[in-house]
Design a protein around this motif. Structure first.
Motif, PDB file in Angstrom:
ATOM      1  N   ASP A 305      41.687  66.480  55.021  1.00  0.00           N
ATOM      2  CA  ASP A 305      41.771  65.125  55.564  1.00  0.00           C
ATOM      3  C   ASP A 305      43.230  64.712  55.690  1.00  0.00           C
ATOM      4  O   ASP A 305      44.030  64.922  54.769  1.00  0.00           O
ATOM      5  N   LEU A 306      43.576  64.112  56.827  1.00  0.00           N
ATOM      6  CA  LEU A 306      44.944  63.698  57.088  1.00  0.00           C
ATOM      7  C   LEU A 306      45.110  62.195  56.859  1.00  0.00           C
ATOM      8  O   LEU A 306      44.151  61.429  56.971  1.00  0.00           O
ATOM      9  N   GLY A 307      46.359  61.808  56.551  1.00  0.00           N
ATOM     10  CA  GLY A 307      46.661  60.408  56.288  1.00  0.00           C
ATOM     11  C   GLY A 307      47.733  59.882  57.215  1.00  0.00           C
ATOM     12  O   GLY A 307      47.786  60.238  58.397  1.00  0.00           O
ATOM     13  N   GLN A 308      48.612  59.047  56.672  1.00  0.00           N
ATOM     14  CA  GLN A 308      49.669  58.424  57.453  1.00  0.00           C
ATOM     15  C   GLN A 308      50.662  59.470  57.973  1.00  0.00           C
ATOM     16  O   GLN A 308      50.863  60.512  57.340  1.00  0.00           O
ATOM     17  N   PRO A 309      51.315  59.217  59.113  1.00  0.00           N
ATOM     18  CA  PRO A 309      52.406  60.089  59.547  1.00  0.00           C
ATOM     19  C   PRO A 309      53.623  59.864  58.654  1.00  0.00           C
ATOM     20  O   PRO A 309      53.806  58.788  58.085  1.00  0.00           O
ATOM     21  N   GLU A 310      54.459  60.893  58.549  1.00  0.00           N
ATOM     22  CA  GLU A 310      55.673  60.733  57.752  1.00  0.00           C
ATOM     23  C   GLU A 310      56.597  59.695  58.370  1.00  0.00           C
ATOM     24  O   GLU A 310      57.226  58.897  57.664  1.00  0.00           O
ATOM     25  N   TRP A 311      56.664  59.676  59.701  1.00  0.00           N
ATOM     26  CA  TRP A 311      57.485  58.678  60.380  1.00  0.00           C
ATOM     27  C   TRP A 311      56.930  58.419  61.779  1.00  0.00           C
ATOM     28  O   TRP A 311      56.154  59.218  62.309  1.00  0.00           O
ATOM     29  N   SER A 312      57.323  57.289  62.338  1.00  0.00           N
ATOM     30  CA  SER A 312      56.844  56.924  63.669  1.00  0.00           C
ATOM     31  C   SER A 312      57.845  55.965  64.313  1.00  0.00           C
ATOM     32  O   SER A 312      58.494  55.172  63.620  1.00  0.00           O
ATOM     33  N   VAL A 313      57.955  56.048  65.637  1.00  0.00           N
ATOM     34  CA  VAL A 313      58.798  55.136  66.406  1.00  0.00           C
ATOM     35  C   VAL A 313      57.965  54.578  67.544  1.00  0.00           C
ATOM     36  O   VAL A 313      57.295  55.330  68.263  1.00  0.00           O
ATOM     37  N   LEU A 314      58.005  53.249  67.714  1.00  0.00           N
ATOM     38  CA  LEU A 314      57.228  52.558  68.740  1.00  0.00           C
ATOM     39  C   LEU A 314      58.177  51.720  69.593  1.00  0.00           C
ATOM     40  O   LEU A 314      59.063  51.038  69.063  1.00  0.00           O
ATOM     41  N   ALA A 315      57.995  51.755  70.895  1.00  0.00           N
ATOM     42  CA  ALA A 315      58.758  50.907  71.819  1.00  0.00           C
ATOM     43  C   ALA A 315      57.803  50.296  72.817  1.00  0.00           C
ATOM     44  O   ALA A 315      56.893  50.975  73.322  1.00  0.00           O
ATOM     45  N   SER A 316      58.020  49.009  73.111  1.00  0.00           N
ATOM     46  CA  SER A 316      57.125  48.302  74.028  1.00  0.00           C
ATOM     47  C   SER A 316      57.947  47.323  74.857  1.00  0.00           C
ATOM     48  O   SER A 316      58.743  46.543  74.309  1.00  0.00           O
ATOM     49  N   PHE A 317      57.754  47.369  76.174  1.00  0.00           N
ATOM     50  CA  PHE A 317      58.490  46.489  77.076  1.00  0.00           C
ATOM     51  C   PHE A 317      57.522  45.603  77.827  1.00  0.00           C
ATOM     52  O   PHE A 317      56.583  46.089  78.479  1.00  0.00           O
ATOM     53  N   LEU A 318      57.730  44.289  77.726  1.00  0.00           N
ATOM     54  CA  LEU A 318      56.935  43.300  78.437  1.00  0.00           C
ATOM     55  C   LEU A 318      57.757  42.756  79.595  1.00  0.00           C
ATOM     56  O   LEU A 318      58.843  42.198  79.389  1.00  0.00           O
ATOM     57  N   GLY A 335      55.482  61.502  63.549  1.00  0.00           N
ATOM     58  CA  GLY A 335      55.870  62.748  62.901  1.00  0.00           C
ATOM     59  C   GLY A 335      54.694  63.347  62.158  1.00  0.00           C
ATOM     60  O   GLY A 335      53.596  62.777  62.099  1.00  0.00           O
ATOM     61  N   ASP A 336      54.882  64.504  61.579  1.00  0.00           N
ATOM     62  CA  ASP A 336      53.791  65.227  60.912  1.00  0.00           C
ATOM     63  C   ASP A 336      53.045  64.333  59.918  1.00  0.00           C
ATOM     64  O   ASP A 336      53.650  63.551  59.175  1.00  0.00           O
ATOM     65  N   ALA A 337      51.717  64.471  59.894  1.00  0.00           N
ATOM     66  CA  ALA A 337      50.874  63.652  59.028  1.00  0.00           C
ATOM     67  C   ALA A 337      50.848  64.218  57.622  1.00  0.00           C
ATOM     68  O   ALA A 337      50.933  65.434  57.399  1.00  0.00           O
ATOM     69  N   TYR A 338      50.713  63.313  56.658  1.00  0.00           N
ATOM     70  CA  TYR A 338      50.531  63.722  55.263  1.00  0.00           C
ATOM     71  C   TYR A 338      49.089  64.145  55.028  1.00  0.00           C
ATOM     72  O   TYR A 338      48.166  63.713  55.722  1.00  0.00           O
ATOM     73  N   ILE A 339      48.891  64.995  54.024  1.00  0.00           N
ATOM     74  CA  ILE A 339      47.546  65.210  53.496  1.00  0.00           C
ATOM     75  C   ILE A 339      47.095  63.903  52.856  1.00  0.00           C
ATOM     76  O   ILE A 339      47.871  63.238  52.169  1.00  0.00           O
ATOM     77  N   ALA A 340      45.876  63.483  53.099  1.00  0.00           N
ATOM     78  CA  ALA A 340      45.386  62.194  52.612  1.00  0.00           C
ATOM     79  C   ALA A 340      45.603  62.061  51.106  1.00  0.00           C
ATOM     80  O   ALA A 340      45.181  62.922  50.329  1.00  0.00           O
ATOM     81  N   ASN A 347      52.251  70.815  58.888  1.00  0.00           N
ATOM     82  CA  ASN A 347      52.949  71.183  60.124  1.00  0.00           C
ATOM     83  C   ASN A 347      51.964  71.239  61.290  1.00  0.00           C
ATOM     84  O   ASN A 347      50.806  71.626  61.141  1.00  0.00           O
ATOM     85  N   GLY A 348      52.471  70.872  62.467  1.00  0.00           N
ATOM     86  CA  GLY A 348      51.628  70.922  63.661  1.00  0.00           C
ATOM     87  C   GLY A 348      50.714  69.742  63.818  1.00  0.00           C
ATOM     88  O   GLY A 348      49.735  69.806  64.576  1.00  0.00           O
ATOM     89  N   THR A 349      51.006  68.624  63.127  1.00  0.00           N
ATOM     90  CA  THR A 349      50.145  67.436  63.232  1.00  0.00           C
ATOM     91  C   THR A 349      50.916  66.236  63.785  1.00  0.00           C
ATOM     92  O   THR A 349      50.566  65.096  63.520  1.00  0.00           O
ATOM     93  N   SER A 350      51.950  66.476  64.536  1.00  0.00           N
ATOM     94  CA  SER A 350      52.622  65.369  65.216  1.00  0.00           C
ATOM     95  C   SER A 350      51.763  64.932  66.410  1.00  0.00           C
ATOM     96  O   SER A 350      50.890  65.672  66.873  1.00  0.00           O
ATOM     97  N   ALA A 351      52.012  63.721  66.896  1.00  0.00           N
ATOM     98  CA  ALA A 351      51.211  63.175  67.995  1.00  0.00           C
ATOM     99  C   ALA A 351      52.030  62.127  68.729  1.00  0.00           C
ATOM    100  O   ALA A 351      53.082  61.679  68.254  1.00  0.00           O
ATOM    101  N   TRP A 352      51.525  61.736  69.901  1.00  0.00           N
ATOM    102  CA  TRP A 352      52.171  60.656  70.636  1.00  0.00           C
ATOM    103  C   TRP A 352      51.134  59.898  71.446  1.00  0.00           C
ATOM    104  O   TRP A 352      50.021  60.389  71.666  1.00  0.00           O
ATOM    105  N   ALA A 353      51.495  58.690  71.858  1.00  0.00           N
ATOM    106  CA  ALA A 353      50.598  57.849  72.643  1.00  0.00           C
ATOM    107  C   ALA A 353      51.422  57.082  73.670  1.00  0.00           C
ATOM    108  O   ALA A 353      52.564  56.692  73.410  1.00  0.00           O
ATOM    109  N   ALA A 354      50.852  56.866  74.846  1.00  0.00           N
ATOM    110  CA  ALA A 354      51.487  56.079  75.904  1.00  0.00           C
ATOM    111  C   ALA A 354      50.453  55.124  76.470  1.00  0.00           C
ATOM    112  O   ALA A 354      49.286  55.487  76.649  1.00  0.00           O
ATOM    113  N   GLU A 355      50.890  53.900  76.752  1.00  0.00           N
ATOM    114  CA  GLU A 355      49.937  52.872  77.176  1.00  0.00           C
ATOM    115  C   GLU A 355      50.528  51.995  78.275  1.00  0.00           C
ATOM    116  O   GLU A 355      51.723  51.681  78.267  1.00  0.00           O
TER     117      GLU A 355
END
Length: 394
Positions: A305-318, A335-340, A347-355
């Protein structure tokens, strides 16, 4: 003569009877003076005095309906987002059917002035319908409530970890509503806050841990500065027992730095940037597409089971294209997720999102909001999710 006497006698008798009845008549009482509702302008628009008191009351809220969909098919696809039975956005079910949801929210805000500052009582009633409850009545509950005197407040509501800016009504991590991750959580808490919409502001909050059996609270602190150009803030959280154990639990911590910049040449437009760092998997952090996901691979054949990411950066423009139309572009990297519950990342659990999203108000207090988000984890296929919502504010 006798006829004349008879007429006069009859008239006298009638006058006597009329006088007796007049003496016994019930007179209608004078109407009581009406205490009309008075407008209270001490706390902004929408407040009025409760008749017979010096307490100001505001009643407001909204009603919305939305319909959403996702391309997610199974566990090989990155989780998407929609409105779920937790009364907030959550992972889409692994199917492609339409997901509908509705919400009713009513806020009551009572305030009065004392020698110790403003005395306030605030509560929110809320009912939600979703895929699980759409064939029955929505359960009405008290979503949040607190009492406040001056800078001291106590009750149940949004964690101090969630808010960044005192001078912005858009306190969400992005200007969008659903597709990105900004650490939203509600807690029972006791806090002290200071500052207003400009200048130095801050808060210290003692918050009830979730699923932890001990006497120690979590601690969240925030310090920031707001001005006409925007705002900056630094928030830290200490999770006393991130493992949720009564004895021998490990502590955790998280940091968040935020900046909001109003665009001078574009009235109403702004850029928001937020960075998160977690020392381990704790109750605080932004969350992410893989938070709560069970990963199965060669390194973890039995699943982990995975938990929070080690780090994250968010940017949003209105971009406020017109007074009635706002266009939003947002992105976030994880960034890579922690074990819950642990302090080791996978390793290999980084992700990204675009909206991309929009907010259109064709008439006052009526909003049309479409949002589409693409989420992609390193080891999973990408998913497109989105919704269209209609909201009536009052």
């Amino acid at each position: 003569m006798k006829i004349k006497s008879l007429i006069l006698g009859s008239a006298a008798a009638l006058l006597a009877v009329s006088g007796a009845r007049a003496a016994d008549a019930v007179m209608a009482p004078e109407p009581e003076p009406v205490d009309y509702v008075r407008v209270c302008d001490a706390y902004g628009a929408g407040f009025f005095y409760i008749p017979g008191t010096e307490t100001c009351l505001s009643i407001n809220g909204y009603v919305w309906f939305q319909v959403g969909a996702t391309s997610r098919q199974d566990a090989n696809d990155t989780p998407g987002y929609y409105y779920n039975d937790d009364h907030d956005f959550g992972p889409f079910a692994a199917h492609t059917g339409w997901q509908t949801g509705s919400r009713v929210r009513i806020n009551f805000d009572a305030r009065s002035e004392t020698e110790w500052g403003t005395l306030r009582g605030w509560m929110r009633l809320q009912a939600s319908w979703d895929q699980q409850s759409k064939f029955g009545d929505g359960p009405v509950g008290i979503d949040q409530a607190f009492v406040q005197l001056g800078g001291f407040a106590a009750g149940y509501g949004e964690s101090a970890w969630f808010y960044q800016f005192n001078n912005s009504t858009l306190n969400y991590g992005s200007f969008s509503w659903g597709g990105l991750y900004y650490g939203y959580t509600e807690r029972a808490q006791i806090r002290y806050e200071f500052g207003g919409k400009t200048g130095l502001y801050g808060a210290i909050s003692l918050e009830d841990p979730k699923d932890e059996l001990n006497y120690m609270p979590n601690v969240v602190g925030r310090i920031g500065y707001g001005a006409a150009w925007g705002a900056v803030a630094l928030t830290g959280a200490y999770d006393h027992d991130r493992t949720g154990l009564a004895v021998g639990g490990d502590a955790g911590w998280a940091l968040s730095g935020s900046a909001l910049f109003n665009i001078p040449s574009m009235p109403g437009s702004a850029l928001k940037i937020i960075g998160y760092y977690n020392g381990s998997d704790s109750e605080y952090g932004p969350g992410g597409p893989l938070n709560g996901y069970t990963l199965t691979n060669a390194a973890f054949p039995g699943g982990v089971d995975l938990g929070q990411p080690e780090w994250s950066v968010l940017a949003s423009f209105l971009y406020q294209a017109t007074p009635d139309l706002g266009l939003i572009v947002s992105g976030q990297y994880f960034g890579d997720a922690y074990i819950a519950g642990g302090d080791d990342t996978v390793n290999g659990t980084s992700a990204w999102a675009a909206e991309v999203s929009a907010v259109w108000t064709p008439v006052k207090n009526f909003e049309v909001r479409p949002e589409i988000v693409y989420t992609k984890a390193e080891h999973l296929d990408g998913t497109v999710s989105g919704f269209l919502r209609f909201t009536r504010y009052f």
